[in-house]
Every structure is written in C-alpha cells, then in structure tokens.
Write a protein that holds these residues in place. Structure first.
Motif, PDB file in Angstrom:
ATOM      1  N   ARG A 197       0.879  -1.167   0.000  1.00 27.59           N
ATOM      2  CA  ARG A 197       0.000   0.000   0.000  1.00 27.59           C
ATOM      3  C   ARG A 197       0.916   1.217   0.000  1.00 27.59           C
ATOM      4  O   ARG A 197       1.487   1.586   1.023  1.00 27.59           O
ATOM      5  N   GLY A 198       1.102   1.785  -1.173  1.00 25.93           N
ATOM      6  CA  GLY A 198       2.009   2.915  -1.270  1.00 25.93           C
ATOM      7  C   GLY A 198       1.311   4.207  -0.903  1.00 25.93           C
ATOM      8  O   GLY A 198       0.242   4.500  -1.440  1.00 25.93           O
ATOM      9  N   PRO A 199       1.882   4.985  -0.002  1.00 23.97           N
ATOM     10  CA  PRO A 199       1.222   6.251   0.361  1.00 23.97           C
ATOM     11  C   PRO A 199       1.108   7.211  -0.816  1.00 23.97           C
ATOM     12  O   PRO A 199       0.111   7.910  -0.954  1.00 23.97           O
ATOM     13  N   CYS A 200       2.117   7.220  -1.691  1.00 24.17           N
ATOM     14  CA  CYS A 200       2.078   8.162  -2.817  1.00 24.17           C
ATOM     15  C   CYS A 200       0.910   7.869  -3.734  1.00 24.17           C
ATOM     16  O   CYS A 200       0.275   8.783  -4.255  1.00 24.17           O
ATOM     17  N   PHE A 201       0.616   6.596  -3.922  1.00 27.38           N
ATOM     18  CA  PHE A 201      -0.465   6.205  -4.816  1.00 27.38           C
ATOM     19  C   PHE A 201      -1.792   6.791  -4.319  1.00 27.38           C
ATOM     20  O   PHE A 201      -2.561   7.355  -5.096  1.00 27.38           O
ATOM     21  N   CYS A 202      -2.023   6.651  -3.006  1.00 32.72           N
ATOM     22  CA  CYS A 202      -3.269   7.166  -2.442  1.00 32.72           C
ATOM     23  C   CYS A 202      -3.258   8.693  -2.419  1.00 32.72           C
ATOM     24  O   CYS A 202      -4.278   9.324  -2.684  1.00 32.72           O
ATOM     25  N   ASN A 203      -2.101   9.261  -2.097  1.00 27.15           N
ATOM     26  CA  ASN A 203      -2.044  10.719  -2.032  1.00 27.15           C
ATOM     27  C   ASN A 203      -2.265  11.339  -3.400  1.00 27.15           C
ATOM     28  O   ASN A 203      -2.878  12.392  -3.533  1.00 27.15           O
ATOM     29  N   LEU A 204      -1.747  10.660  -4.433  1.00 28.81           N
ATOM     30  CA  LEU A 204      -1.875  11.213  -5.786  1.00 28.81           C
ATOM     31  C   LEU A 204      -3.328  11.249  -6.240  1.00 28.81           C
ATOM     32  O   LEU A 204      -3.711  12.088  -7.046  1.00 28.81           O
ATOM     33  N   SER A 205      -4.151  10.345  -5.674  1.00 30.93           N
ATOM     34  CA  SER A 205      -5.532  10.233  -6.151  1.00 30.93           C
ATOM     35  C   SER A 205      -6.313  11.531  -5.946  1.00 30.93           C
ATOM     36  O   SER A 205      -7.298  11.766  -6.627  1.00 30.93           O
ATOM     37  N   ILE A 206      -5.877  12.357  -5.020  1.00 29.13           N
ATOM     38  CA  ILE A 206      -6.643  13.581  -4.758  1.00 29.13           C
ATOM     39  C   ILE A 206      -6.336  14.670  -5.791  1.00 29.13           C
ATOM     40  O   ILE A 206      -7.048  15.680  -5.854  1.00 29.13           O
ATOM     41  N   THR A 207      -5.332  14.445  -6.626  1.00 29.32           N
ATOM     42  CA  THR A 207      -4.948  15.470  -7.606  1.00 29.32           C
ATOM     43  C   THR A 207      -6.134  15.947  -8.428  1.00 29.32           C
ATOM     44  O   THR A 207      -6.346  17.142  -8.597  1.00 29.32           O
ATOM     45  N   SER A 208      -6.924  14.969  -8.935  1.00 29.66           N
ATOM     46  CA  SER A 208      -8.030  15.345  -9.812  1.00 29.66           C
ATOM     47  C   SER A 208      -9.072  16.157  -9.048  1.00 29.66           C
ATOM     48  O   SER A 208      -9.794  16.955  -9.633  1.00 29.66           O
TER      49      SER A 208
ATOM     50  N   ILE B 157       5.126  13.256  -4.525  1.00 30.82           N
ATOM     51  CA  ILE B 157       5.003  11.870  -4.953  1.00 30.82           C
ATOM     52  C   ILE B 157       6.347  11.357  -5.448  1.00 30.82           C
ATOM     53  O   ILE B 157       7.193  12.128  -5.899  1.00 30.82           O
ATOM     54  N   VAL B 158       6.520  10.066  -5.351  1.00 27.47           N
ATOM     55  CA  VAL B 158       7.653   9.381  -5.973  1.00 27.47           C
ATOM     56  C   VAL B 158       7.048   8.323  -6.879  1.00 27.47           C
ATOM     57  O   VAL B 158       6.311   7.457  -6.422  1.00 27.47           O
ATOM     58  N   MET B 159       7.309   8.439  -8.163  1.00 31.93           N
ATOM     59  CA  MET B 159       6.611   7.557  -9.093  1.00 31.93           C
ATOM     60  C   MET B 159       6.964   6.091  -8.889  1.00 31.93           C
ATOM     61  O   MET B 159       6.172   5.218  -9.183  1.00 31.93           O
ATOM     62  N   GLY B 160       8.145   5.835  -8.382  1.00 26.89           N
ATOM     63  CA  GLY B 160       8.535   4.450  -8.102  1.00 26.89           C
ATOM     64  C   GLY B 160       7.549   3.771  -7.169  1.00 26.89           C
ATOM     65  O   GLY B 160       7.331   2.566  -7.246  1.00 26.89           O
ATOM     66  N   GLU B 161       6.956   4.546  -6.289  1.00 27.87           N
ATOM     67  CA  GLU B 161       6.022   3.963  -5.353  1.00 27.87           C
ATOM     68  C   GLU B 161       4.593   3.991  -5.874  1.00 27.87           C
ATOM     69  O   GLU B 161       3.790   3.130  -5.550  1.00 27.87           O
ATOM     70  N   VAL B 162       4.280   4.999  -6.690  1.00 29.59           N
ATOM     71  CA  VAL B 162       2.930   5.063  -7.246  1.00 29.59           C
ATOM     72  C   VAL B 162       2.692   3.861  -8.160  1.00 29.59           C
ATOM     73  O   VAL B 162       1.675   3.188  -8.079  1.00 29.59           O
ATOM     74  N   ASP B 163       3.671   3.575  -9.014  1.00 29.81           N
ATOM     75  CA  ASP B 163       3.488   2.506  -9.986  1.00 29.81           C
ATOM     76  C   ASP B 163       3.921   1.145  -9.470  1.00 29.81           C
ATOM     77  O   ASP B 163       3.354   0.144  -9.813  1.00 29.81           O
ATOM     78  N   ARG B 164       4.941   1.123  -8.652  1.00 30.42           N
ATOM     79  CA  ARG B 164       5.480  -0.100  -8.054  1.00 30.42           C
ATOM     80  C   ARG B 164       5.965  -1.125  -9.057  1.00 30.42           C
ATOM     81  O   ARG B 164       5.325  -1.647  -9.856  1.00 30.42           O
TER      82      ARG B 164
END
Lengths: 404, 200
Positions: free
Chosen positions: A366-377, A397-404
């Motif tokens: 469960r990457g924090p960046c992935f969830c945090n990025l979701s609020i962008t829109s 964000i760190v894309m390495g963690e968003v995409d995994r």
C-alpha cells in the motif's frame, strides 16, 4: 506603433472588463477548451507522471493523472522470492526513503513469522528510518522550491542529504538502494564512530532548518505561490485516504508513530506537527490549513522531530547483536499479515500472505504516494495552470512507489 | 466551460513601490546565498578529485578472491547463485584438481548489468570467495562485455587487492575449516591454469 494601431482600430480600445460588467456577460469571449498533456517527461511531475489537463485558457478545469509508466511488477516479484530477497526490491519503491521501505517490509514479515529482533538492531533501524525520512524531506523541500522557481534551496537540500547518504554508505555500502534493514535486524553492525558522525551531523543540521525557513519558507514570493493554493479540507483528506504530511497538513493529527506506536516508537518523546492557520506563530497571514504551504511546512517541522528521535535513539542504544538468529530458509506460516508503518510520505503498508513455504503466496504494497496522488483530480479543479506544479509538488510523490 | 457570468473581476491589490519591485524579497533570499560565497566549497571536481569512501563494505563490482597460492577460492557451492535475488550469477561446478577441496567453478559468470548490488552473494558465501569491491565505474560497449566471467572476476581481485585486502584469508577449502594443515598442491606454480579447466 502600438498607439497608431489602436487609434486606427477603435474596437481594440474597448474595456472588455467594463463592457462585460455592464451587459451581464452577454458579450461572450468564448475560448475553446483544450486538452494538454503534462508529462510523462516533465520536470515538475517528479518522474514519469502524465497528467491530462482540460484547460480553458489559463484555467484548469480538470486534471486526470495517468500512471503506470514505471510499473515493474514489484508485487509479483515478491511472490517469487524469499522475503529477504525481496528487500532490495522494496528499496526501489520509494527510492528516496529506501530505509523506510526496508523497515516496513521487515516489520511485516517479522510479525508474520514471529521473529524477535535484538534490541540494538531495533534502535539502529529507527535511526536509519529517521535519517532516511530527513533525507526524503530534504529532497521534497528542495524540489518543491525548484518547482516554484527557486533554484538555490535545491542545492542546499542536497548538500545535507549528501552527508546522510555518506552515513548510509558507511553503514551498508550503498547510498540509495541500501537494503540495510532486513528480516530479523540489519545486515551488519554500524561502523566505528558512526554514532559520533550522526551526532555531529544532527548538531550541524538542526540550525540549517532555520536557514531553509529563512531561505524559502517565509520568502514572500514562495508564500504567494504556495499559500491558499490547493486547499484540502480535513474531511476531504480523510475521505481520499491521504496519509503522512498531506493529511497532517490539513490539520489532522495522525501519525502512526504516535497514534499506534509500532516497534519501539513509544519510547521516544516527539511531537506530531500539523497544519496551522495563518497569522499565528509568525506564519504568513495568507496561509490556510490544508494548503500547499502547510503541507510543505509540516515536512520542515517533521525534520526537527526526526532529529529529536535520533538523539534519543543514540542515547538509549544498547550494545549487542544486530540480527536475530534465523534458519537458512525461513518458512512463513500459513497466515496473513498486514502491517502499516509511517514512511516518509505516509502510511506504508505491506500485506504478506504465507502458505507454509519459504516464498510468500502474496505480497501487496500500500504505497502512500499512490493514495495521495488520487486527490490530484479533486484539488486541481478550477485552479490556474501555474498552480498545478505547486499542488503536485506539495503532495510529494515518488513515481517508483505510485506505480510499483 | 465557465460562463462569463461566473467570472469575477478582482482588482489588483495595491502594492507599495517596494513590494512591486519584489526587490527586498529577492535580497532577503539572496542574503543567505551570498554568505556562502565566502565559505568552503562543498562540491568536488569529480574525475580529478575523488571523495573519500569506506572501502570495507562498499557494494561495487564483484571480484572472485584468490587464495594464497593464487587459485580461485570459490568451492562452487552455489550458495551465492541461490541467494541472488536478481538471478545474475551462473556457476558451472566441476571436480577440483586440487586435493584440498572437492569442487571448483569451471565457469563463473556474473551479469553486471543484471546485478542490483545488494551484497547477498557476499553474505551467503561460506568461504568468503565472492566479494564486492569499491570499484563503481565499469564501462563496456556491449552487453556481452558486461557479463564478467571467471578470469575477469579474478582480475578484479588483482586490481583491488591493495585497496581492499581479502577479509579472511584463512577460510579457503574444507581442510582449512577443520584447522588441518594445507596439503601441498601437485604443482605449486600452476595457479589458475589448473588441468581440467577447459580452454576458452
């Protein structure tokens, strides 16, 4: 020249603003909506993030993040390797805070397999995790300055980060992809004079935070760009599953290290900084709780708390073993464990499902960046185009963690 | 689509002359910068200057250690190959021509491009034969060139021997482990070119 044109064409002299006011907007100046791709190769998207912006002139009506450019099947790799072999892969998730990832994964596997970690190793791990957090926040701070047009803070941040990376190198032989914290402890004991080096660094580093604040945080130009931009309310932050500095920037006092202390965090005395309204304690009056400036400022204050934690660690650290005695092939019990730890960017969770063999049946991150990025829109709606980098940068964000 | 009636016109905030220039802010920001002009430089001119590093545990290019007779120290136990999370080590074991051990590697290839330099091979090795060196800048023009074979890995040992002496030269073969004397080899000078090693 300009004057003559205006004189020959009196239409251009019409005060558009005034006429609009007079006829209630009946005289429309229609502009066409435009779809603009921001990224995947864009310096302010922090990696390979692509955002499709629906713009109306200078206004962003909608921003849709498109991810997946850095997908490396990290979770699937975890299902084909023994847990200790998966540790280097966790380095490559959030590569700016590799130690925190090692730590989170190790804690999850230890909980599943019931491994008791030696006391010294626990302290070493906390020191490393907090140093890593400082290094990560430094990058975040430097890059955020750069996103908003200030080049110098970036160099200052990297100067200090370099010293942290040097310490990592001395301890484990690698600077970025450390794989130092592993299942059952750490790979090797600290080198000679390591504690002294850390202590010297902390003494050097703590006053530097004031320098950064002077350089960037309270700078009028920076405040103008970041304050009252991309405001996320506390309800929204919780609803969208934000964690870490993004959540705390919205005024929610929730830090796993404090709220649900894991490992040995209950032994340390530290505070959880949260977003503050403007006007108090020397905070610029434009600032609002949950805006970009507060998300940024929470990180600056967190660095101070990390320094406090490391100082206490160094005082309390006992001597002894640094790695638990483990069998050559660690058999994972047929059970599942979900463990969340507070990473540099938020709650980093690992789900490890064992099936009785040495290789896990399932590993989920469960990457924090992935969830945090979701609020962008949600946040980038009807904001100015120039605010989009400010908002994305503040989410860190760190894309390495968003995409995994 | 935003309707024109939605547009709100905001009057520009009245700024003083000083505010409008943003000059005091720029000067404030630059004050810290200028102070650093007179301090010691923190940067290095890299290829000419090198920064000090801790060589004992730096995780760079691999090497295969030689024992004091110049033979490869590896006993082809496949521990490193098993531990490697990137599957970049390929070993072919054969019967050792020397009496102090049973096996030795006929082939020992490490794909340096595939390797993630995690150091698990070094950790797994029971005889301290494979080690990571402080060498970090290797170049090659092709992928084949970057697959280091046994000769290249042994050569890497010669190159880094002075910089990083072998950690524990006592552990070599099985005889050493039991504390027995080193049996004399048939040919003391033969070293690497042991009989039975296929010519490549």
């Amino acid at each position: 020249m300009a004057e003559t044109i205006l004189e020959s064409q009196p239409d251009l002299l019409i005060d558009w603003k005034k006429s609009d006011r007079d006829d209630g907007g009946a005289c429309d100046l229609r502009t066409e909506e435009m779809l603009v791709n921001m990224g995947p190769q864009h310096p302010s998207t922090h990696g390979v993030l692509r955002i499709v912006l629906r713009t109306d002139g200078e206004l962003v009506l909608e921003a849709i993040p498109h991810i997946g450019y850095l997908h490396r099947c990290a979770e699937k790799i975890g299902e084909n390797l023994q847990p200790f072999q998966f540790v280097p892969t966790t380095d490559r998730l959030d590569y700016l805070a590799a130690m925190n990832n090692n730590y989170g994964f190790s804690l999850a596997v230890e909980k599943l397999a019931g491994i008791e970690v030696p006391e010294r190793a626990r302290y070493i791990r906390v020191i490393m995790a907090e140093l890593s957090r400082i290094a990560s926040h430094l990058v975040s701070f430097g890059c955020y300055g750069m996103d908003l047009g200030a080049f110098t803070p970036f160099l200052y941040a990297f100067r200090e980060r370099e010293r942290i990376l040097d310490m990592f190198e001395a301890a484990c032989g690698a600077r970025l992809t450390c794989s130092y914290i592993t299942i059952g402890g750490v790979t090797q004991d600290l080198p000679e004079r390591f504690c002294e080096t850390v202590s010297e660094f902390l003494d050097y580093f703590e006053p530097k935070i004031d320098e950064y604040n002077q350089l960037l945080t309270y700078n009028h130009i920076f405040v103008k760009r970041a304050a009252n931009v991309g405001v996320i309310s506390a309800e929204d932050a919780i609803r969208w599953g934000l964690t870490g500095p993004c959540l705390r920037g919205s005024g929610v006092k929730f830090d796993l290290r404090k709220s649900l202390p894991y490992d040995i965090y209950s032994r340390f005395d530290f505070e959880v900084p949260v977003g503050l309204p403007g006007g108090s304690d020397g905070i610029p009056k434009e600032v609002r709780v949950g805006d970009c400036w507060n998300r940024y400022f929470v990180r600056m204050q967190e660095m101070r708390q990390s320094v406090r934690i490391i100082r206490q660690c160094l005082e309390q650290m006992p001597a002894g073993e640094v790695k638990a005695k483990l069998p050559k092939t660690l058999k994972l019990p047929a059970n599942e464990v979900y463990f969340e730890s507070e990473g540099a960017r938020g709650q980093l969770g690992f789900l490890v499902v064992g099936d009785g063999s040495a290789i896990p049946y399932r590993v989920k991150v469960r990457g924090p960046c992935f969830c945090n990025l979701s609020i962008t829109s949600h946040v980038c709606r009807e904001v100015l185009l120039a605010d989009v980098p400010a908002i994305i940068g503040s989410i860190d964000i760190v894309m390495g963690e968003v995409d995994r | 689509m935003i309707r024109d009636s939605d547009i709100v016109f905001v009057d520009e905030p009245r700024l003083t002359a000083a505010d409008r220039l943003y000059l005091p802010q720029v000067v404030m920001g630059l004050k810290t910068t200028f102070r650093h002009l007179f301090k010691k430089k923190v940067t290095l001119q890299y290829p000419e200057e090198k920064r000090p590093m801790r060589v004992e545990n730096y995780r760079g290019v691999h090497r295969l250690n030689k024992d004091e007779k110049g033979r490869v120290a590896c006993v082809a136990c496949f521990m490193c190959e098993t531990a490697c999370p990137a599957h970049c080590i390929h070993i072919e074991g054969g019967e050792a021509p020397w009496p102090d051990r049973e096996k030795y590697p006929i082939k020992f290839d490490i794909d340096e491009l595939r390797c993630i330099y995690c150091g698990m091979c070094e950790e797994a090795c029971p005889v301290d034969a494979i080690e990571l060196t402080p060498e970090f800048s290797i170049v090659g023009l092709s992928r084949e060139e970057m697959v280091f074979d046994k000769e290249k890995l042994l050569e890497m040992f010669d190159r880094t021997r002075e910089l990083k002496p072998r950690k524990n030269p006592v552990i070599t073969g099985y005889e050493y482990n039991t504390g027995g004397p080193i049996p004399p080899s048939d040919d003391q000078t033969e070293g690497l070119k042991a009989p039975g090693q296929p010519q490549r």
